[in-house]
Design a protein around this motif. Sequence first.
Motif, short mmCIF file in Angstrom:
data_model
loop_
_atom_site.label_atom_id
_atom_site.label_comp_id
_atom_site.label_asym_id
_atom_site.label_seq_id
_atom_site.Cartn_x
_atom_site.Cartn_y
_atom_site.Cartn_z
N UNK A 204 0.82 -1.21 0.00
CA UNK A 204 0.00 0.00 0.00
C UNK A 204 0.86 1.26 0.00
N UNK A 205 1.96 1.25 0.75
CA UNK A 205 2.86 2.40 0.79
C UNK A 205 3.52 2.62 -0.57
N UNK A 206 3.95 1.53 -1.21
CA UNK A 206 4.58 1.64 -2.54
C UNK A 206 3.57 2.18 -3.55
N UNK A 207 2.31 1.71 -3.49
CA UNK A 207 1.29 2.19 -4.41
C UNK A 207 1.00 3.68 -4.22
N UNK A 208 1.15 4.17 -2.98
CA UNK A 208 0.99 5.60 -2.70
C UNK A 208 2.26 6.38 -3.04
N UNK A 209 3.29 5.65 -3.46
CA UNK A 209 4.62 6.20 -3.78
C UNK A 209 5.30 6.78 -2.55
N UNK A 210 4.99 6.23 -1.38
CA UNK A 210 5.70 6.58 -0.15
C UNK A 210 7.04 5.84 -0.15
N UNK A 211 7.99 6.37 0.58
CA UNK A 211 9.28 5.71 0.73
C UNK A 211 9.23 4.86 1.99
N UNK A 212 9.76 3.65 1.90
CA UNK A 212 9.81 2.75 3.05
C UNK A 212 11.27 2.58 3.43
N UNK A 213 11.61 2.89 4.67
CA UNK A 213 12.99 2.75 5.12
C UNK A 213 13.04 1.84 6.34
N UNK A 214 13.81 0.77 6.25
CA UNK A 214 14.02 -0.14 7.37
C UNK A 214 15.49 -0.03 7.74
N UNK A 215 15.77 0.68 8.82
CA UNK A 215 17.15 0.96 9.24
C UNK A 215 17.95 -0.33 9.37
N UNK A 216 19.15 -0.32 8.81
CA UNK A 216 20.03 -1.47 8.88
C UNK A 216 19.77 -2.50 7.80
N UNK A 217 18.65 -2.37 7.07
CA UNK A 217 18.30 -3.33 6.03
C UNK A 217 18.30 -2.68 4.66
N UNK A 218 17.49 -1.64 4.48
CA UNK A 218 17.43 -0.97 3.19
C UNK A 218 16.18 -0.13 3.05
N UNK A 219 15.99 0.42 1.86
CA UNK A 219 14.83 1.25 1.61
C UNK A 219 14.20 0.90 0.27
N UNK A 220 12.90 1.11 0.20
CA UNK A 220 12.13 0.86 -1.00
C UNK A 220 11.52 2.18 -1.43
N UNK A 221 11.48 2.42 -2.73
CA UNK A 221 10.83 3.61 -3.26
C UNK A 221 10.37 3.31 -4.69
N UNK A 222 9.69 4.27 -5.29
CA UNK A 222 9.25 4.13 -6.67
C UNK A 222 10.10 5.08 -7.50
N UNK A 223 10.76 4.54 -8.53
CA UNK A 223 11.54 5.37 -9.45
C UNK A 223 10.72 5.62 -10.70
N UNK A 224 10.78 6.84 -11.17
CA UNK A 224 10.05 7.22 -12.37
C UNK A 224 11.04 7.34 -13.53
N UNK A 225 10.68 6.72 -14.63
CA UNK A 225 11.51 6.76 -15.83
C UNK A 225 10.72 7.45 -16.93
N UNK A 226 11.35 8.38 -17.62
CA UNK A 226 10.69 9.11 -18.69
C UNK A 226 10.60 8.29 -19.97
N UNK A 227 9.81 8.81 -20.89
CA UNK A 227 9.67 8.16 -22.19
C UNK A 227 10.98 8.31 -22.98
N UNK A 228 11.24 7.37 -23.87
CA UNK A 228 12.42 7.44 -24.72
C UNK A 228 12.19 6.66 -26.00
N UNK A 229 13.05 6.88 -26.96
CA UNK A 229 12.96 6.15 -28.22
C UNK A 229 13.91 4.97 -28.14
N UNK A 230 13.38 3.79 -28.33
CA UNK A 230 14.19 2.57 -28.29
C UNK A 230 14.18 1.89 -29.64
#
Length: 91
Positions: A34-60
């Motif tokens: 639910x936090x990831x879907x809201x684009x909140x950052x999740x930080x668990x000290x000593x373990x790591x953090x989760x977030x949502x990265x946004x990537x722009x459009x590009x020509x491939x």
Amino acid sequence: MNKSDLIKALSDRGDMPLKEARAAVEAFFTAMEEAILREDRIEIRGFGSFCVKKYGAYVGRNPKTGERIQVPPKRLPYFKVGKELKERIDS
């Protein structure tokens, strides 16, 4: 380790019934999702953090035909390992 292994480990180490451990793990993952879907950052000290990265459009390019294609913008979950965990793995 998969989810059922995690539930078993929590049950064994936490000295709790398997049913309670399953409920705790499910609640934990649901809250994280639910936090990831809201684009909140999740930080668990000593373990790591989760977030949502946004990537722009590009020509491939289509690797098979070489044809140029427009790749739409996207958002993806991202995990960054914490300093303490990184040091424990490295040593």
